[in-house]
Design a protein around this motif. Structure first.
Motif, PDB file in Angstrom:
ATOM      1  N   GLN A 138       0.822  -1.224   0.000  1.00 35.47           N
ATOM      2  CA  GLN A 138       0.000   0.000   0.000  1.00 35.47           C
ATOM      3  C   GLN A 138       0.850   1.266   0.000  1.00 35.47           C
ATOM      4  OE1 GLN A 138      -2.028   0.658   3.867  1.00 35.47           O
ATOM      5  NE2 GLN A 138      -0.845  -1.088   4.638  1.00 35.47           N
ATOM      6  N   TYR A 139       1.979   1.244   0.673  1.00 40.37           N
ATOM      7  CA  TYR A 139       2.836   2.435   0.738  1.00 40.37           C
ATOM      8  C   TYR A 139       3.562   2.664  -0.588  1.00 40.37           C
ATOM      9  CZ  TYR A 139       1.899   1.608   5.661  1.00 40.37           C
ATOM     10  OH  TYR A 139       1.271   1.376   6.864  1.00 40.37           O
ATOM     11  N   PHE A 140       3.940   1.574  -1.249  1.00 42.63           N
ATOM     12  CA  PHE A 140       4.567   1.711  -2.564  1.00 42.63           C
ATOM     13  C   PHE A 140       3.580   2.273  -3.586  1.00 42.63           C
ATOM     14  CE2 PHE A 140       7.328  -1.356  -0.517  1.00 42.63           C
ATOM     15  CZ  PHE A 140       8.588  -1.023  -0.987  1.00 42.63           C
ATOM     16  N   LEU A 141       2.321   1.841  -3.506  1.00 43.81           N
ATOM     17  CA  LEU A 141       1.311   2.338  -4.436  1.00 43.81           C
ATOM     18  C   LEU A 141       1.015   3.812  -4.186  1.00 43.81           C
ATOM     19  CD1 LEU A 141      -1.193  -0.654  -4.643  1.00 43.81           C
ATOM     20  CD2 LEU A 141       0.465   0.101  -6.347  1.00 43.81           C
ATOM     21  N   GLN A 142       1.089   4.229  -2.929  1.00 46.47           N
ATOM     22  CA  GLN A 142       0.919   5.649  -2.640  1.00 46.47           C
ATOM     23  C   GLN A 142       2.075   6.457  -3.228  1.00 46.47           C
ATOM     24  OE1 GLN A 142       0.548   5.939   1.630  1.00 46.47           O
ATOM     25  NE2 GLN A 142      -1.325   4.700   1.686  1.00 46.47           N
ATOM     26  N   GLU A 143       3.248   5.851  -3.305  1.00 48.15           N
ATOM     27  CA  GLU A 143       4.439   6.520  -3.847  1.00 48.15           C
ATOM     28  C   GLU A 143       4.328   6.678  -5.362  1.00 48.15           C
ATOM     29  OE1 GLU A 143       8.118   8.193  -2.705  1.00 48.15           O
ATOM     30  OE2 GLU A 143       7.166   6.750  -1.355  1.00 48.15           O
ATOM     31  N   GLY A 148       4.879   2.260 -10.694  1.00 46.39           N
ATOM     32  CA  GLY A 148       5.708   1.620  -9.688  1.00 46.39           C
ATOM     33  C   GLY A 148       7.010   2.358  -9.438  1.00 46.39           C
ATOM     34  N   VAL A 149       7.818   1.799  -8.549  1.00 50.13           N
ATOM     35  CA  VAL A 149       9.078   2.452  -8.170  1.00 50.13           C
ATOM     36  C   VAL A 149      10.261   1.897  -8.945  1.00 50.13           C
ATOM     37  CG1 VAL A 149       8.233   2.962  -5.857  1.00 50.13           C
ATOM     38  CG2 VAL A 149       9.492   0.823  -6.259  1.00 50.13           C
ATOM     39  N   GLY A 150      10.030   0.941  -9.852  1.00 47.84           N
ATOM     40  CA  GLY A 150      11.117   0.383 -10.651  1.00 47.84           C
ATOM     41  C   GLY A 150      11.677  -0.896 -10.057  1.00 47.84           C
ATOM     42  N   ARG A 151      12.303  -1.687 -10.903  1.00 45.94           N
ATOM     43  CA  ARG A 151      12.883  -2.956 -10.457  1.00 45.94           C
ATOM     44  C   ARG A 151      14.041  -2.730  -9.501  1.00 45.94           C
ATOM     45  NH1 ARG A 151      14.476  -6.826 -15.130  1.00 45.94           N
ATOM     46  NH2 ARG A 151      14.582  -8.262 -13.360  1.00 45.94           N
ATOM     47  N   SER A 155      14.048  -2.624  -1.623  1.00 43.31           N
ATOM     48  CA  SER A 155      14.754  -2.448  -0.351  1.00 43.31           C
ATOM     49  C   SER A 155      14.979  -0.972  -0.034  1.00 43.31           C
ATOM     50  CB  SER A 155      16.092  -3.194  -0.378  1.00 43.31           C
ATOM     51  OG  SER A 155      16.902  -2.727  -1.447  1.00 43.31           O
ATOM     52  N   VAL A 156      15.191  -0.144  -1.063  1.00 41.59           N
ATOM     53  CA  VAL A 156      15.428   1.287  -0.844  1.00 41.59           C
ATOM     54  C   VAL A 156      14.222   1.934  -0.179  1.00 41.59           C
ATOM     55  CG1 VAL A 156      15.887   3.492  -1.960  1.00 41.59           C
ATOM     56  CG2 VAL A 156      17.013   1.416  -2.800  1.00 41.59           C
ATOM     57  N   TYR A 157      13.047   1.688  -0.743  1.00 42.38           N
ATOM     58  CA  TYR A 157      11.832   2.292  -0.198  1.00 42.38           C
ATOM     59  C   TYR A 157      11.391   1.600   1.084  1.00 42.38           C
ATOM     60  CZ  TYR A 157      11.291   5.035  -4.458  1.00 42.38           C
ATOM     61  OH  TYR A 157      11.483   5.930  -5.478  1.00 42.38           O
ATOM     62  N   ILE A 186       4.702  -3.339  -6.923  1.00 41.10           N
ATOM     63  CA  ILE A 186       5.747  -2.469  -6.384  1.00 41.10           C
ATOM     64  C   ILE A 186       6.649  -1.937  -7.489  1.00 41.10           C
ATOM     65  CG2 ILE A 186       7.853  -2.470  -4.984  1.00 41.10           C
ATOM     66  CD1 ILE A 186       6.373  -4.360  -3.044  1.00 41.10           C
ATOM     67  N   SER A 187       7.109  -2.809  -8.349  1.00 40.02           N
ATOM     68  CA  SER A 187       8.104  -2.394  -9.337  1.00 40.02           C
ATOM     69  C   SER A 187       7.492  -1.790 -10.592  1.00 40.02           C
ATOM     70  CB  SER A 187       8.990  -3.583  -9.725  1.00 40.02           C
ATOM     71  OG  SER A 187       8.227  -4.595 -10.347  1.00 40.02           O
ATOM     72  N   LYS A 188       6.268  -2.199 -10.953  1.00 43.56           N
ATOM     73  CA  LYS A 188       5.672  -1.755 -12.227  1.00 43.56           C
ATOM     74  C   LYS A 188       4.315  -1.078 -12.053  1.00 43.56           C
ATOM     75  CE  LYS A 188       8.024  -5.533 -14.619  1.00 43.56           C
ATOM     76  NZ  LYS A 188       8.679  -6.031 -13.398  1.00 43.56           N
TER      77      LYS A 188
END
Length: 272
Positions: A138-143, A148-151, A155-157, A186-188
């Motif tokens: 849920q936090y990654f989707l808010q970001e 997504g945040v990329g492959r 671990s960074v986020y 998360i990634s895409k």
């Protein structure tokens, strides 16, 4: 590593069995039985619980579709259970896996019932960590919800969210979330997630739809996709880096092409 060898062994063993299952009561019965038992032993010794579970579930599926009557079906299911119980009784490694699984299921209860609104207090256990990884989506989707945040950025986020007190620190110590759908989100993002869902479930729909037209190829496709779906809910070894292409995409392309060609040949030549 063992968490790659265990699942991949089960995937290929079940795929072989799916294409020969009609012959269990004609010939090759010993070889096929040894393949099934060996696959379960490898999964157990590799401590790959999801692979072992997939092996048992898919074997029962294969037996149910190869049985000419209910008596043989019951005999096959009972035989499968006897093999599982025998493996449990003879393998200290499997008993250890069973004990840890019972502990982790108690973590499920604590996570969802006792602490539904808190950061997972059982994040140190393997299942607890996976649950916390799923909750962190849920936090990654808010970001970044769409792309997504990329492959390789999990671990960074995750470390950032851990420092903010949003997720358990144990969930930030991994490079990926150990779940194919969580990894896609998360990634895409949502767009990548939609693509991954189509990659799995559209071919599965075709195999199920055309099952009566080409049982062997359809069964192979159903077994292949179902096994990987079960395994990839908790293990990441078969989806990270190039393994997703080598283990899933290329072989799926072969099985899918085989199935489509078989259905077309049957339509053009009904006597086949």
């Amino acid at each position: 590593g063992p968490l790659f060898i265990g699942p991949v062994t089960v995937i290929f063993a079940l795929l072989v069995l799916s294409t020969h299952v009609e012959f269990v009561y004609r010939y090759k019965r010993i070889a096929l039985a040894l393949i099934a038992v060996a696959a379960m032993i490898v999964a157990a010794l590799a401590a790959a619980r999801s692979a072992f579970f997939a092996c048992v579930v898919v074997l029962i599926f294969l037996f149910s579709f190869s049985a000419p009557n209910w008596r043989i079906l019951i005999a096959k299911i009972v035989g499968s259970l006897v093999v599982v119980v025998a493996a449990w009784a003879l393998s200290a490694q499997l008993r250890d896996v069973e004990n840890r699984t019972v502990t982790e299921f108690s973590n499920y209860y604590s996570f969802f019932i006792q602490h539904p609104d808190q950061s997972n207090p059982y994040g140190d256990g393997s299942v607890g960590v996976r649950l916390e990884m799923l909750r962190s989506v849920q936090y990654f989707l808010q970001e970044s919800p769409l792309l997504g945040v990329g492959r390789f950025n999990y671990s960074v986020y995750a470390k950032k969210y851990s420092e903010q007190g949003k997720i358990h620190p144990a969930a930030a110590g991994h490079g990926h979330p150990h779940n194919v759908f969580a990894e896609a989100l998360i990634s895409k993002g949502l767009l990548g997630f939609a693509v991954v869902v189509l990659m799995f479930f559209y071919p599965l729909y075709i195999f199920i739809r055309d099952f009566r037209k080409s049982r062997t190829t359809a069964r192979a496709g159903i077994v292949f996709i179902t096994t990987i779906l079960i395994v990839m809910q908790t293990e990441a070894a078969v989806i990270v880096k190039g393994n997703f292409v080598a283990v899933f995409l290329l072989l799926l392309a072969v099985i899918f092409s085989w199935h489509i060609n078989s259905v077309k040949q049957l339509q053009t030549n009904p006597s086949r």
